[in-house]
Write a protein that holds these residues in place. Sequence first.
Motif, PDB file in Angstrom:
ATOM      1  N   MET A  26      44.502  32.053  40.646  1.00 54.89           N
ATOM      2  CA  MET A  26      44.390  33.482  40.783  1.00 54.89           C
ATOM      3  C   MET A  26      44.646  33.868  42.240  1.00 54.89           C
ATOM      4  N   LYS A  27      45.499  34.867  42.451  1.00 54.22           N
ATOM      5  CA  LYS A  27      45.826  35.319  43.801  1.00 54.22           C
ATOM      6  C   LYS A  27      44.680  36.161  44.360  1.00 54.22           C
ATOM      7  N   TYR A  28      44.334  35.899  45.606  1.00 48.94           N
ATOM      8  CA  TYR A  28      43.273  36.640  46.275  1.00 48.94           C
ATOM      9  C   TYR A  28      43.806  37.966  46.795  1.00 48.94           C
ATOM     10  N   GLU A  29      43.129  39.053  46.489  1.00 51.89           N
ATOM     11  CA  GLU A  29      43.496  40.379  46.977  1.00 51.89           C
ATOM     12  C   GLU A  29      42.552  40.753  48.116  1.00 51.89           C
ATOM     13  N   PRO A  30      43.056  40.889  49.345  1.00 50.49           N
ATOM     14  CA  PRO A  30      42.169  41.119  50.480  1.00 50.49           C
ATOM     15  C   PRO A  30      41.478  42.483  50.492  1.00 50.49           C
ATOM     16  N   ASN A  31      42.101  43.509  49.977  1.00 53.42           N
ATOM     17  CA  ASN A  31      41.470  44.834  49.999  1.00 53.42           C
ATOM     18  C   ASN A  31      40.672  45.044  48.729  1.00 53.42           C
ATOM     19  N   GLN A  32      39.378  45.210  48.907  1.00 59.42           N
ATOM     20  CA  GLN A  32      38.467  45.451  47.809  1.00 59.42           C
ATOM     21  C   GLN A  32      37.850  46.835  48.003  1.00 59.42           C
ATOM     22  N   TRP A  33      37.357  47.410  46.927  1.00 61.20           N
ATOM     23  CA  TRP A  33      36.749  48.734  46.973  1.00 61.20           C
ATOM     24  C   TRP A  33      35.302  48.655  46.535  1.00 61.20           C
ATOM     25  N   SER A  34      34.486  49.506  47.126  1.00 66.85           N
ATOM     26  CA  SER A  34      33.082  49.594  46.759  1.00 66.85           C
ATOM     27  C   SER A  34      32.717  51.062  46.568  1.00 66.85           C
ATOM     28  N   LEU A  35      32.061  51.349  45.458  1.00 70.68           N
ATOM     29  CA  LEU A  35      31.562  52.686  45.157  1.00 70.68           C
ATOM     30  C   LEU A  35      30.048  52.618  45.194  1.00 70.68           C
ATOM     31  N   ASP A  36      29.423  53.516  45.924  1.00 75.69           N
ATOM     32  CA  ASP A  36      27.972  53.516  46.074  1.00 75.69           C
ATOM     33  C   ASP A  36      27.435  54.878  45.676  1.00 75.69           C
ATOM     34  N   ILE A  37      26.476  54.889  44.756  1.00 77.82           N
ATOM     35  CA  ILE A  37      25.848  56.129  44.311  1.00 77.82           C
ATOM     36  C   ILE A  37      24.356  56.021  44.601  1.00 77.82           C
ATOM     37  N   GLU A  38      23.833  56.969  45.372  1.00 79.72           N
ATOM     38  CA  GLU A  38      22.405  56.989  45.704  1.00 79.72           C
ATOM     39  C   GLU A  38      21.721  58.063  44.867  1.00 79.72           C
ATOM     40  N   THR A  39      20.579  57.707  44.267  1.00 86.64           N
ATOM     41  CA  THR A  39      19.885  58.616  43.352  1.00 86.64           C
ATOM     42  C   THR A  39      18.395  58.703  43.670  1.00 86.64           C
ATOM     43  N   LEU A  40      17.710  59.641  42.995  1.00 90.69           N
ATOM     44  CA  LEU A  40      16.266  59.806  43.140  1.00 90.69           C
ATOM     45  C   LEU A  40      15.501  59.305  41.918  1.00 90.69           C
ATOM     46  N   ALA A  41      16.149  58.518  41.080  1.00 88.90           N
ATOM     47  CA  ALA A  41      15.502  57.885  39.932  1.00 88.90           C
ATOM     48  C   ALA A  41      16.424  56.754  39.483  1.00 88.90           C
ATOM     49  N   THR A  42      15.979  55.997  38.507  1.00 89.49           N
ATOM     50  CA  THR A  42      16.793  54.870  38.046  1.00 89.49           C
ATOM     51  C   THR A  42      17.303  55.057  36.621  1.00 89.49           C
ATOM     52  N   ASP A  43      17.129  56.238  36.044  1.00 89.26           N
ATOM     53  CA  ASP A  43      17.629  56.464  34.686  1.00 89.26           C
ATOM     54  C   ASP A  43      18.970  57.205  34.714  1.00 89.26           C
ATOM     55  N   GLU A  44      19.548  57.397  33.548  1.00 91.26           N
ATOM     56  CA  GLU A  44      20.890  57.998  33.466  1.00 91.26           C
ATOM     57  C   GLU A  44      20.910  59.492  33.798  1.00 91.26           C
ATOM     58  N   ARG A  45      19.765  60.150  33.893  1.00 94.33           N
ATOM     59  CA  ARG A  45      19.707  61.579  34.232  1.00 94.33           C
ATOM     60  C   ARG A  45      19.269  61.800  35.680  1.00 94.33           C
ATOM     61  N   ALA A  46      19.279  60.757  36.497  1.00 95.64           N
ATOM     62  CA  ALA A  46      18.772  60.833  37.869  1.00 95.64           C
ATOM     63  C   ALA A  46      19.539  61.837  38.719  1.00 95.64           C
ATOM     64  N   VAL A  47      18.805  62.509  39.600  1.00 98.83           N
ATOM     65  CA  VAL A  47      19.427  63.363  40.610  1.00 98.83           C
ATOM     66  C   VAL A  47      20.265  62.456  41.508  1.00 98.83           C
ATOM     67  N   ILE A  48      21.529  62.810  41.690  1.00100.11           N
ATOM     68  CA  ILE A  48      22.424  62.046  42.555  1.00100.11           C
ATOM     69  C   ILE A  48      22.403  62.675  43.945  1.00100.11           C
ATOM     70  N   LEU A  49      22.047  61.864  44.945  1.00 97.90           N
ATOM     71  CA  LEU A  49      21.993  62.352  46.326  1.00 97.90           C
ATOM     72  C   LEU A  49      23.356  62.331  46.992  1.00 97.90           C
ATOM     73  N   SER A  50      24.064  61.204  46.852  1.00102.39           N
ATOM     74  CA  SER A  50      25.350  61.067  47.528  1.00102.39           C
ATOM     75  C   SER A  50      26.211  60.035  46.817  1.00102.39           C
ATOM     76  N   VAL A  51      27.500  60.137  47.099  1.00106.17           N
ATOM     77  CA  VAL A  51      28.479  59.196  46.568  1.00106.17           C
ATOM     78  C   VAL A  51      29.337  58.735  47.741  1.00106.17           C
ATOM     79  N   GLY A  52      29.488  57.440  47.868  1.00102.78           N
ATOM     80  CA  GLY A  52      30.302  56.900  48.958  1.00102.78           C
ATOM     81  C   GLY A  52      31.366  55.963  48.416  1.00102.78           C
TER      82      GLY A  52
END
Length: 75
Positions: A1-27
């Motif tokens: 498998m060929k190594y791909e040097p550029n990887q992406w990361s999505l980060d979502i910060e919330t005020l709870a851990t359930d699927e209806r949590a208030v989302i504070l930020s997305v990075g």
Amino acid sequence: MKYEPNQWSLDIETLATDERAVILSVGLARFDPETNTIDVIQDVVLSSVEQRDENGRTIDPATVEWWEGQSEAAR
């Protein structure tokens, strides 16, 4: 498998851990593990917590307490 040097990361910060949590930020960041470089593409703080709470989103007091114990940089 060929190594791909550029990887992406999505980060979502919330005020709870359930699927209806208030989302504070997305990075989004691109990183290259070979060179250990990171480019922050986007870091968006969303609308006020009160507005999102009014729309049926959840806030978990234990999660809020956890956030309050984090550094300013983390918040």
